[in-house]
Scaffold this motif. Structure first.
Motif, PDB file in Angstrom:
ATOM      1  N   TYR A  88      19.458  -6.618  48.002  1.00  0.00           N
ATOM      2  CA  TYR A  88      19.674  -6.595  46.946  1.00  0.00           C
ATOM      3  C   TYR A  88      20.342  -7.878  45.702  1.00  0.00           C
ATOM      4  N   MET A  89      21.370  -8.660  46.576  1.00  0.00           N
ATOM      5  CA  MET A  89      21.413 -10.517  46.193  1.00  0.00           C
ATOM      6  C   MET A  89      20.743 -11.478  46.311  1.00  0.00           C
ATOM      7  N   LEU A  90      19.494 -11.030  46.854  1.00  0.00           N
ATOM      8  CA  LEU A  90      18.096 -11.461  47.251  1.00  0.00           C
ATOM      9  C   LEU A  90      17.660 -10.815  45.598  1.00  0.00           C
ATOM     10  N   TRP A  91      17.780 -10.361  44.936  1.00  0.00           N
ATOM     11  CA  TRP A  91      16.298 -10.099  43.499  1.00  0.00           C
ATOM     12  C   TRP A  91      16.328 -11.216  43.136  1.00  0.00           C
TER      13      TRP A  91
ATOM     14  N   LYS B 260      22.320  -3.707  35.856  1.00  0.00           N
ATOM     15  CA  LYS B 260      21.150  -3.919  35.432  1.00  0.00           C
ATOM     16  C   LYS B 260      21.636  -5.657  34.422  1.00  0.00           C
ATOM     17  N   ASN B 261      22.597  -5.788  34.362  1.00  0.00           N
ATOM     18  CA  ASN B 261      23.438  -6.996  34.475  1.00  0.00           C
ATOM     19  C   ASN B 261      23.399  -8.375  35.487  1.00  0.00           C
ATOM     20  N   GLN B 262      23.885  -7.165  36.997  1.00  0.00           N
ATOM     21  CA  GLN B 262      23.501  -8.077  38.184  1.00  0.00           C
ATOM     22  C   GLN B 262      22.152  -8.765  38.362  1.00  0.00           C
TER      23      GLN B 262
ATOM     24  N   SER C 202      21.159 -11.506  35.957  1.00  0.00           N
ATOM     25  CA  SER C 202      21.430 -12.725  35.781  1.00  0.00           C
ATOM     26  C   SER C 202      20.797 -13.543  37.418  1.00  0.00           C
ATOM     27  N   GLN C 203      20.648 -12.364  38.193  1.00  0.00           N
ATOM     28  CA  GLN C 203      20.233 -12.834  39.754  1.00  0.00           C
ATOM     29  C   GLN C 203      18.360 -13.538  39.184  1.00  0.00           C
ATOM     30  N   ARG C 204      17.562 -13.225  38.150  1.00  0.00           N
ATOM     31  CA  ARG C 204      16.678 -12.985  37.869  1.00  0.00           C
ATOM     32  C   ARG C 204      16.943 -14.430  37.072  1.00  0.00           C
ATOM     33  N   MET C 205      17.950 -14.582  36.645  1.00  0.00           N
ATOM     34  CA  MET C 205      17.523 -15.850  35.737  1.00  0.00           C
ATOM     35  C   MET C 205      17.687 -17.509  36.717  1.00  0.00           C
ATOM     36  N   ILE C 206      19.047 -16.492  37.312  1.00  0.00           N
ATOM     37  CA  ILE C 206      19.554 -17.826  38.561  1.00  0.00           C
ATOM     38  C   ILE C 206      18.090 -18.416  39.006  1.00  0.00           C
TER      39      ILE C 206
ATOM     40  N   VAL D 192       1.393 -21.346  46.930  1.00  0.00           N
ATOM     41  CA  VAL D 192       2.124 -20.547  48.641  1.00  0.00           C
ATOM     42  C   VAL D 192       3.504 -19.848  48.597  1.00  0.00           C
ATOM     43  N   ILE D 193       4.428 -20.478  47.858  1.00  0.00           N
ATOM     44  CA  ILE D 193       5.668 -20.746  48.030  1.00  0.00           C
ATOM     45  C   ILE D 193       6.122 -19.198  46.401  1.00  0.00           C
ATOM     46  N   TYR D 194       5.042 -19.253  45.469  1.00  0.00           N
ATOM     47  CA  TYR D 194       5.199 -17.928  44.210  1.00  0.00           C
ATOM     48  C   TYR D 194       4.319 -16.981  45.326  1.00  0.00           C
ATOM     49  N   ILE D 195       3.292 -17.053  45.853  1.00  0.00           N
ATOM     50  CA  ILE D 195       3.052 -15.700  46.412  1.00  0.00           C
ATOM     51  C   ILE D 195       4.252 -15.244  48.255  1.00  0.00           C
ATOM     52  N   LEU D 196       4.329 -15.519  48.638  1.00  0.00           N
ATOM     53  CA  LEU D 196       5.398 -15.416  49.592  1.00  0.00           C
ATOM     54  C   LEU D 196       6.570 -14.715  48.706  1.00  0.00           C
ATOM     55  N   PHE D 197       7.008 -15.032  47.923  1.00  0.00           N
ATOM     56  CA  PHE D 197       8.142 -14.490  46.774  1.00  0.00           C
ATOM     57  C   PHE D 197       7.889 -13.341  46.567  1.00  0.00           C
ATOM     58  N   ASN D 198       7.294 -13.162  46.207  1.00  0.00           N
ATOM     59  CA  ASN D 198       7.106 -12.021  44.850  1.00  0.00           C
ATOM     60  C   ASN D 198       6.449 -11.217  45.861  1.00  0.00           C
ATOM     61  N   TRP D 199       6.244 -11.104  47.501  1.00  0.00           N
ATOM     62  CA  TRP D 199       6.012  -9.804  48.809  1.00  0.00           C
ATOM     63  C   TRP D 199       7.178  -9.794  48.385  1.00  0.00           C
ATOM     64  N   VAL D 200       8.650 -11.181  48.872  1.00  0.00           N
ATOM     65  CA  VAL D 200       9.165 -10.923  49.391  1.00  0.00           C
ATOM     66  C   VAL D 200      10.038  -9.499  48.501  1.00  0.00           C
ATOM     67  N   GLN D 201      10.251 -10.190  47.430  1.00  0.00           N
ATOM     68  CA  GLN D 201      10.666  -8.306  46.306  1.00  0.00           C
ATOM     69  C   GLN D 201      10.026  -7.285  46.351  1.00  0.00           C
ATOM     70  N   PHE D 202       9.126  -7.746  46.049  1.00  0.00           N
ATOM     71  CA  PHE D 202       7.730  -6.254  46.549  1.00  0.00           C
ATOM     72  C   PHE D 202       8.218  -5.250  47.629  1.00  0.00           C
ATOM     73  N   TRP D 203       8.874  -5.815  49.172  1.00  0.00           N
ATOM     74  CA  TRP D 203       9.430  -5.277  49.750  1.00  0.00           C
ATOM     75  C   TRP D 203      10.878  -5.245  49.212  1.00  0.00           C
ATOM     76  N   LEU D 204      11.617  -5.603  48.666  1.00  0.00           N
ATOM     77  CA  LEU D 204      12.930  -5.575  48.593  1.00  0.00           C
ATOM     78  C   LEU D 204      12.906  -4.169  47.360  1.00  0.00           C
ATOM     79  N   ALA D 205      12.031  -3.840  46.067  1.00  0.00           N
ATOM     80  CA  ALA D 205      11.797  -3.256  45.687  1.00  0.00           C
ATOM     81  C   ALA D 205      11.884  -1.244  46.451  1.00  0.00           C
ATOM     82  N   GLY D 206      10.885  -1.871  47.529  1.00  0.00           N
ATOM     83  CA  GLY D 206      10.841  -0.794  48.635  1.00  0.00           C
ATOM     84  C   GLY D 206       9.715   0.477  47.645  1.00  0.00           C
ATOM     85  N   LYS D 207      10.816   1.757  48.588  1.00  0.00           N
ATOM     86  CA  LYS D 207      11.181   3.253  47.936  1.00  0.00           C
ATOM     87  C   LYS D 207      11.336   3.776  45.685  1.00  0.00           C
ATOM     88  N   ARG D 208      12.329   3.088  46.226  1.00  0.00           N
ATOM     89  CA  ARG D 208      13.429   2.913  45.112  1.00  0.00           C
ATOM     90  C   ARG D 208      12.715   3.692  43.420  1.00  0.00           C
TER      91      ARG D 208
END
Length: 432
Positions: A9-12, A143-145, A148-152, A191-207
């Motif tokens: 989730y450092m990739l979030w 949540k803070n983490q 802040s990663q989102r804003m980064i 293209v970057i927008y699509i791929l990076f959203n797919w990565v975040q889709f994977w990060l959220a997983g089953k949570r």
């Protein structure tokens, strides 16, 4: 019971890099593309930009409600939007940078329609992505983490958009016309927008499914939550500080360097350094966020300083590098305020749930997207009106145009951090 967030989730925030990239290529350069590349008259440009911004505002204000009221998707109530919507949005983002020679009316209509469709999909993705923070985090520190990663990520995307675009335009201007370059650049960003959203889709997983306690909501539930919660609208007005600074001023800076300093080659350096500053501010919050006990006090301290430096830019017209230095300072400060402003929305989610028993996560977090749209409306009105009143003619720099741009840059945007300070100090009533 959700497990604590793992190292992946450092990739979030990676989706926010893509979001910032396409949003700021569009937001910063679309008005310039219409006036100076497609050569659409200012009267038509101003109407088109207002229609686009007003439509975007309506779409943003309803995105959270739609997510709450529509049936849950196959991959979750929120994650589904990260998988599908970016693809559609990317296509229309490219189309809104297409011009049709001398056919001004057709060009304006296509740009306007494509912009509205792109933003419809973008807003759903944005709100879903933002709402996932409240869903998958296990405690306030996480949540803070994630915030802040989102804003980064968002600031990194903005920096890339505002830095790489003018560099690419300069490098390839010999081989391609600007009419062709802008859609090509937007396609790469898409293209970057699509791929990076797919990565975040994977990060959220089953949570999301594990944490999902949404209930079926009716329109009257949404209406009741809004009309009985004045604090949410106070937060929206406070949040305008960072959005006006990060959206309106970069778009004006393009004109500033071309007409005030008459050194448009410095635009890329300006965008790079102010982007790095905003990114650094967000990273500072990421490092020190857990030690900060009162974000409200920090905002009250920082807002007046931002106002002073914005107003101070009017005294830097004799030196582009002094102007750039003032911008670096207040963009860096704005980078620190953004995660704290976002935390105000999260507090409001808790406030509504405690008082009504309803989970309005997507609705409330969607309001943070509305401030972006309000800032875009301000930009769509401020730039064309400023130029029209000054007697602007594309490519011609005169004293009236210079003075109008200086005033637009230093006076009106300065009012928003002052408004944020006043509202936070005297009107914001939520406590821990």
């Amino acid at each position: 019971m959700k497990k604590k967030l793992g190292k992946k989730y450092m990739l979030w925030g990676i989706a926010d890099v893509g979001e910032g990239l396409v949003a700021f290529i569009s937001g910063t350069y679309l008005s310039f593309f219409m006036t100076d590349v497609a050569l659409i008259p200012l009267s038509i440009t101003s109407v088109a930009m207002f229609v686009m911004s007003a439509s975007d505002f309506i779409l943003a204000s309803t995105a959270g409600t739609l997510i709450l009221m529509l049936p849950e998707g196959r991959w979750g109530r929120l994650r589904s939007y990260l998988l599908i919507c970016p693809v559609i949005a990317a296509v229309f983002f490219v189309i809104h940078f297409i011009s049709f020679g001398n056919n001004i009316i057709i060009t304006a209509l296509v740009i306007t329609a494509a912009y509205i469709l792109a933003r419809c999909m973008y807003n759903l993705t944005f709100v879903a992505n933002l709402s996932l923070i409240n869903v998958i985090a296990t405690n306030q520190t996480e949540k803070n983490q994630l915030s802040s990663q989102r804003m980064i990520g968002s600031n990194l995307g903005r920096m890339l958009a505002n830095t790489v675009t003018p560099v690419l335009i300069t490098l390839f201007a010999v081989q391609y016309s600007e009419r062709a370059l802008y859609p090509m650049i937007m396609a790469g960003g898409g293209v970057i927008y699509i791929l990076f959203n797919w990565v975040q889709f994977w990060l959220a997983g089953k949570r999301e499914k594990a944490a999902n306690d949404y209930s079926e909501l009716k329109l009257r539930d949404v209406f009741s939550a809004l009309v009985t919660n004045a604090q949410l609208f106070v937060i929206v007005l406070i949040d305008l500080t960072s959005n006006v600074t990060s959206i309106v001023l970069p778009a004006l800076a393009v004109y500033y360097y071309k007409y005030v300093f008459q050194q448009p080659q410095l635009t890329a350096l300006h965008m790079l350094l102010t982007g790095v500053a905003a990114l650094g501010g967000a990273m500072l919050v990421r490092i020190a966020g857990s030690k900060i006990q009162s974000p409200r006090k920090i905002l009250l301290f920082v807002y007046p300083i931002i106002a002073i430096f914005i107003f101070g830019t009017r005294f830097c017209t004799w030196s582009p590098f002094l102007f750039m230095g003032a911008n670096i300072i207040f963009h860096g400060l704005t980078g620190t305020t953004q995660p704290f402003e976002l935390s105000l929305y999260m507090d409001n989610v808790t406030y509504i749930k405690n008082n009504t028993g309803k989970d309005m996560n997507s609705l409330v977090m969607g309001f943070s997207n509305m401030t972006v749209k309000i800032a875009n409306i301000i930009k769509s009105l401020l730039i064309p009106i400023t130029l029209m009143l000054s007697g602007y003619v594309a490519g011609e720099a005169n004293e009236a145009v210079k003075l109008a741009i200086i005033n637009a840059y230093s006076i009106f945007p300065m009012l928003f951090p002052l408004l944020g300070f006043f509202l936070l100090r005297f009107c914001y009533k939520l406590t821990k």
